[in-house]
Scaffold this motif. Structure first.
Motif, PDB file in Angstrom:
ATOM      1  N   GLY A 136      15.173  -6.381 -66.679  1.00 45.96           N
ATOM      2  CA  GLY A 136      14.911  -6.198 -68.102  1.00 45.96           C
ATOM      3  C   GLY A 136      13.481  -5.844 -68.436  1.00 45.96           C
ATOM      4  N   TRP A 137      12.671  -5.517 -67.416  1.00 43.51           N
ATOM      5  CA  TRP A 137      11.248  -5.267 -67.673  1.00 43.51           C
ATOM      6  C   TRP A 137      10.982  -4.067 -68.585  1.00 43.51           C
ATOM      7  CZ3 TRP A 137       9.325  -0.630 -65.922  1.00 43.51           C
ATOM      8  CH2 TRP A 137      10.008   0.008 -64.894  1.00 43.51           C
ATOM      9  N   PRO A 138      11.790  -2.984 -68.576  1.00 44.13           N
ATOM     10  CA  PRO A 138      11.515  -1.916 -69.554  1.00 44.13           C
ATOM     11  C   PRO A 138      11.706  -2.400 -70.995  1.00 44.13           C
ATOM     12  CG  PRO A 138      12.870  -1.072 -67.757  1.00 44.13           C
ATOM     13  CD  PRO A 138      12.855  -2.560 -67.627  1.00 44.13           C
ATOM     14  N   GLY A 139      12.750  -3.174 -71.251  1.00 45.24           N
ATOM     15  CA  GLY A 139      12.968  -3.725 -72.580  1.00 45.24           C
ATOM     16  C   GLY A 139      11.875  -4.696 -72.969  1.00 45.24           C
ATOM     17  N   ALA A 140      11.381  -5.479 -71.999  1.00 45.95           N
ATOM     18  CA  ALA A 140      10.282  -6.410 -72.268  1.00 45.95           C
ATOM     19  C   ALA A 140       9.020  -5.655 -72.666  1.00 45.95           C
ATOM     20  CB  ALA A 140      10.018  -7.272 -71.028  1.00 45.95           C
ATOM     21  N   TRP A 141       8.741  -4.563 -71.969  1.00 46.56           N
ATOM     22  CA  TRP A 141       7.536  -3.781 -72.276  1.00 46.56           C
ATOM     23  C   TRP A 141       7.624  -3.189 -73.684  1.00 46.56           C
ATOM     24  CZ3 TRP A 141       6.434   1.433 -73.230  1.00 46.56           C
ATOM     25  CH2 TRP A 141       5.079   1.776 -73.176  1.00 46.56           C
ATOM     26  N   CYS A 142       8.786  -2.671 -74.059  1.00 45.92           N
ATOM     27  CA  CYS A 142       8.961  -2.115 -75.410  1.00 45.92           C
ATOM     28  C   CYS A 142       8.782  -3.199 -76.470  1.00 45.92           C
ATOM     29  CB  CYS A 142      10.340  -1.475 -75.549  1.00 45.92           C
ATOM     30  SG  CYS A 142      10.582   0.005 -74.538  1.00 45.92           S
ATOM     31  N   ALA A 143       9.338  -4.397 -76.220  1.00 43.27           N
ATOM     32  CA  ALA A 143       9.230  -5.488 -77.182  1.00 43.27           C
ATOM     33  C   ALA A 143       7.786  -5.974 -77.308  1.00 43.27           C
ATOM     34  CB  ALA A 143      10.138  -6.645 -76.755  1.00 43.27           C
TER      35      ALA A 143
ATOM     36  N   THR B 127      16.820  -8.430 -73.064  1.00 49.56           N
ATOM     37  CA  THR B 127      15.425  -8.874 -72.965  1.00 49.56           C
ATOM     38  C   THR B 127      14.652  -8.524 -74.232  1.00 49.56           C
ATOM     39  OG1 THR B 127      15.532  -8.526 -70.570  1.00 49.56           O
ATOM     40  CG2 THR B 127      13.350  -8.769 -71.548  1.00 49.56           C
ATOM     41  N   PHE B 128      14.871  -7.326 -74.746  1.00 45.15           N
ATOM     42  CA  PHE B 128      14.220  -6.885 -75.980  1.00 45.15           C
ATOM     43  C   PHE B 128      14.554  -7.833 -77.128  1.00 45.15           C
ATOM     44  CE2 PHE B 128      13.994  -4.508 -79.916  1.00 45.15           C
ATOM     45  CZ  PHE B 128      12.802  -3.810 -79.809  1.00 45.15           C
ATOM     46  N   VAL B 129      15.832  -8.203 -77.243  1.00 45.89           N
ATOM     47  CA  VAL B 129      16.268  -9.096 -78.320  1.00 45.89           C
ATOM     48  C   VAL B 129      15.655 -10.488 -78.152  1.00 45.89           C
ATOM     49  CG1 VAL B 129      18.274 -10.279 -79.312  1.00 45.89           C
ATOM     50  CG2 VAL B 129      18.403  -7.842 -78.751  1.00 45.89           C
ATOM     51  N   VAL B 130      15.613 -10.996 -76.916  1.00 46.32           N
ATOM     52  CA  VAL B 130      15.056 -12.328 -76.664  1.00 46.32           C
ATOM     53  C   VAL B 130      13.578 -12.367 -77.039  1.00 46.32           C
ATOM     54  CG1 VAL B 130      14.506 -14.014 -74.869  1.00 46.32           C
ATOM     55  CG2 VAL B 130      16.742 -12.911 -74.888  1.00 46.32           C
ATOM     56  N   TYR B 131      12.841 -11.305 -76.711  1.00 43.33           N
ATOM     57  CA  TYR B 131      11.433 -11.234 -77.114  1.00 43.33           C
ATOM     58  C   TYR B 131      11.306 -11.272 -78.639  1.00 43.33           C
ATOM     59  CZ  TYR B 131       8.768 -10.376 -72.815  1.00 43.33           C
ATOM     60  OH  TYR B 131       8.119 -10.508 -71.617  1.00 43.33           O
ATOM     61  N   GLY B 132      12.170 -10.518 -79.337  1.00 39.49           N
ATOM     62  CA  GLY B 132      12.121 -10.505 -80.789  1.00 39.49           C
ATOM     63  C   GLY B 132      12.402 -11.871 -81.385  1.00 39.49           C
ATOM     64  N   VAL B 133      13.381 -12.566 -80.844  1.00 40.58           N
ATOM     65  CA  VAL B 133      13.713 -13.911 -81.318  1.00 40.58           C
ATOM     66  C   VAL B 133      12.557 -14.870 -81.060  1.00 40.58           C
ATOM     67  CG1 VAL B 133      15.246 -15.895 -80.951  1.00 40.58           C
ATOM     68  CG2 VAL B 133      16.202 -13.585 -81.070  1.00 40.58           C
ATOM     69  N   ASP B 134      11.925 -14.747 -79.893  1.00 46.92           N
ATOM     70  CA  ASP B 134      10.804 -15.631 -79.566  1.00 46.92           C
ATOM     71  C   ASP B 134       9.611 -15.362 -80.481  1.00 46.92           C
ATOM     72  OD1 ASP B 134       9.614 -17.665 -77.842  1.00 46.92           O
ATOM     73  OD2 ASP B 134       8.323 -16.052 -77.111  1.00 46.92           O
ATOM     74  N   LYS B 135       9.361 -14.097 -80.808  1.00 44.21           N
ATOM     75  CA  LYS B 135       8.275 -13.763 -81.731  1.00 44.21           C
ATOM     76  C   LYS B 135       8.541 -14.373 -83.096  1.00 44.21           C
ATOM     77  CE  LYS B 135       4.696 -11.602 -83.468  1.00 44.21           C
ATOM     78  NZ  LYS B 135       3.312 -11.909 -83.074  1.00 44.21           N
ATOM     79  N   ASN B 136       9.777 -14.286 -83.573  1.00 44.22           N
ATOM     80  CA  ASN B 136      10.134 -14.870 -84.863  1.00 44.22           C
ATOM     81  C   ASN B 136       9.982 -16.379 -84.852  1.00 44.22           C
ATOM     82  OD1 ASN B 136      12.595 -16.050 -86.702  1.00 44.22           O
ATOM     83  ND2 ASN B 136      11.683 -14.232 -87.624  1.00 44.22           N
TER      84      ASN B 136
ATOM     85  N   LEU C 245       6.111  -3.366 -79.546  1.00 43.58           N
ATOM     86  CA  LEU C 245       6.634  -3.291 -80.901  1.00 43.58           C
ATOM     87  C   LEU C 245       6.318  -4.555 -81.698  1.00 43.58           C
ATOM     88  CD1 LEU C 245       8.310  -1.787 -83.012  1.00 43.58           C
ATOM     89  CD2 LEU C 245      10.352  -2.878 -82.062  1.00 43.58           C
ATOM     90  N   PHE C 246       6.512  -5.727 -81.081  1.00 47.91           N
ATOM     91  CA  PHE C 246       6.316  -6.991 -81.788  1.00 47.91           C
ATOM     92  C   PHE C 246       4.907  -7.558 -81.624  1.00 47.91           C
ATOM     93  CE2 PHE C 246      10.979  -7.326 -80.505  1.00 47.91           C
ATOM     94  CZ  PHE C 246      11.418  -6.815 -81.720  1.00 47.91           C
ATOM     95  N   ARG C 247       4.056  -6.906 -80.805  1.00 47.92           N
ATOM     96  CA  ARG C 247       2.714  -7.438 -80.512  1.00 47.92           C
ATOM     97  C   ARG C 247       2.830  -8.866 -79.985  1.00 47.92           C
ATOM     98  NH1 ARG C 247      -0.632  -3.112 -80.257  1.00 47.92           N
ATOM     99  NH2 ARG C 247      -0.361  -1.755 -82.058  1.00 47.92           N
ATOM    100  N   HIS C 248       3.719  -9.052 -79.015  1.00 46.45           N
ATOM    101  CA  HIS C 248       4.047 -10.386 -78.526  1.00 46.45           C
ATOM    102  C   HIS C 248       3.646 -10.537 -77.064  1.00 46.45           C
ATOM    103  CE1 HIS C 248       5.857 -14.235 -78.642  1.00 46.45           C
ATOM    104  NE2 HIS C 248       6.941 -13.938 -77.953  1.00 46.45           N
ATOM    105  N   LYS C 249       2.850 -11.545 -76.777  1.00 48.44           N
ATOM    106  CA  LYS C 249       2.419 -11.926 -75.425  1.00 48.44           C
ATOM    107  C   LYS C 249       1.367 -10.991 -74.816  1.00 48.44           C
ATOM    108  CE  LYS C 249       5.224 -15.485 -74.799  1.00 48.44           C
ATOM    109  NZ  LYS C 249       4.705 -16.860 -74.578  1.00 48.44           N
ATOM    110  N   VAL C 250       1.062  -9.862 -75.466  1.00 47.78           N
ATOM    111  CA  VAL C 250       0.179  -8.888 -74.824  1.00 47.78           C
ATOM    112  C   VAL C 250      -1.254  -9.393 -74.686  1.00 47.78           C
ATOM    113  CG1 VAL C 250       1.530  -6.861 -75.457  1.00 47.78           C
ATOM    114  CG2 VAL C 250      -0.161  -7.750 -77.065  1.00 47.78           C
ATOM    115  N   ARG C 251      -1.648 -10.363 -75.507  1.00 50.62           N
ATOM    116  CA  ARG C 251      -3.013 -10.881 -75.446  1.00 50.62           C
ATOM    117  C   ARG C 251      -3.154 -12.045 -74.464  1.00 50.62           C
ATOM    118  NH1 ARG C 251      -6.328  -9.171 -79.625  1.00 50.62           N
ATOM    119  NH2 ARG C 251      -5.302  -7.951 -81.257  1.00 50.62           N
ATOM    120  N   LYS C 252      -2.035 -12.541 -73.929  1.00 53.76           N
ATOM    121  CA  LYS C 252      -2.084 -13.672 -73.006  1.00 53.76           C
ATOM    122  C   LYS C 252      -2.165 -13.148 -71.577  1.00 53.76           C
ATOM    123  CE  LYS C 252       0.007 -18.162 -72.114  1.00 53.76           C
ATOM    124  NZ  LYS C 252       1.080 -19.106 -72.476  1.00 53.76           N
ATOM    125  N   THR C 253      -3.354 -13.235 -70.992  1.00 56.54           N
ATOM    126  CA  THR C 253      -3.608 -12.626 -69.681  1.00 56.54           C
ATOM    127  C   THR C 253      -2.709 -13.205 -68.598  1.00 56.54           C
ATOM    128  OG1 THR C 253      -5.908 -12.291 -70.344  1.00 56.54           O
ATOM    129  CG2 THR C 253      -5.394 -12.088 -67.991  1.00 56.54           C
TER     130      THR C 253
END
Length: 223
Positions: free
Chosen positions: A173-180, A142-151, A183-191
């Protein structure tokens, strides 16, 4: 070389689309950040002028994009307005801190509770030890998928569906999603996305709790 074409496709959520130009054999890729006027809202059918470039052996890409007939923006010709006093950096940090800490606090409570729940499940033999390794691998994936999506979001490429990200969180995979996310500042602003993410966290926790608490029949594991 300056060219002119028609916007034939626009992905509003992803911020990119394609321009069709009679002088170019393939549709020209365009990203929202390549528009000279950042206040312009791209619409299918509008006529655009652009400069054509080729990067990394990919297809044509449009830069310096403007609506046909629009005048270039020249800041020196615009009347200068009094600059607002910038807020001190320390103020911005204080404003951001409560949001960060408020989102971290529930996770700091959930992670120990989740670890204790899994540990109890292994101790009572309701959860096989190998399941812990599987859950760890799902979190890493999940962490890797978030990183790829951010890129992909930064480069204007095809994105991973939000339903896929939620599914990975739901199956563990929610712990890995939270870390991503942090770290990547990804999706956190989308309510709306974050509301769905927390729903998957609670659903997963509830399912594991029901399994360990024997609210679900042991025979379900064989299914």
């Amino acid at each position: 070389m300056k060219r002119q074409g028609t916007l034939v496709r626009w992905e509003k959520e992803r911020g990119f689309g394609f321009i069709r130009c009679a002088e170019v054999s393939a549709d020209v890729f365009v990203h929202l950040r390549d528009f000279a006027d950042r206040g312009l809202t791209p619409q299918v059918g509008m006529t655009l002028t652009f400069d054509e470039i080729h990067v990394g052996g990919k297809g044509p890409r449009a830069v310096a994009v403007q609506a046909a007939g629009a005048m270039p923006r020249r800041e020196q010709q615009q009347p200068r307005r009094p600059a607002a006093s910038p807020r001190p950096r320390t103020d911005r940090c204080r404003d951001a801190a409560p949001s960060s800490s408020s989102s971290s606090l529930p996770m700091m409570l959930l992670l120990p509770a989740y670890a204790a729940l899994l540990g109890y499940g292994v101790w009572t033999t309701r959860i096989p030890p190998i399941a812990l390794g599987v859950l760890l691998l799902i979190s890493l994936l999940t962490f890797v998928v978030y990183g790829v999506d951010k890129n992909a979001a930064t480069a204007g490429r095809w994105r991973t569906a939000e339903s896929t990200l939620h599914l990975l969180s739901l199956i563990g995979g929610w712990p890995g999603a939270w870390c991503a996310q942090r770290l990547f500042r990804h999706k956190v602003r989308k309510t709306s996305f974050m509301a769905g993410y927390w729903a998957t966290v609670l659903a997963h926790m509830a399912a594991v709790g029901a399994w360990v608490g024997k609210f679900l029949p042991a025979g379900l594991l064989a299914l």
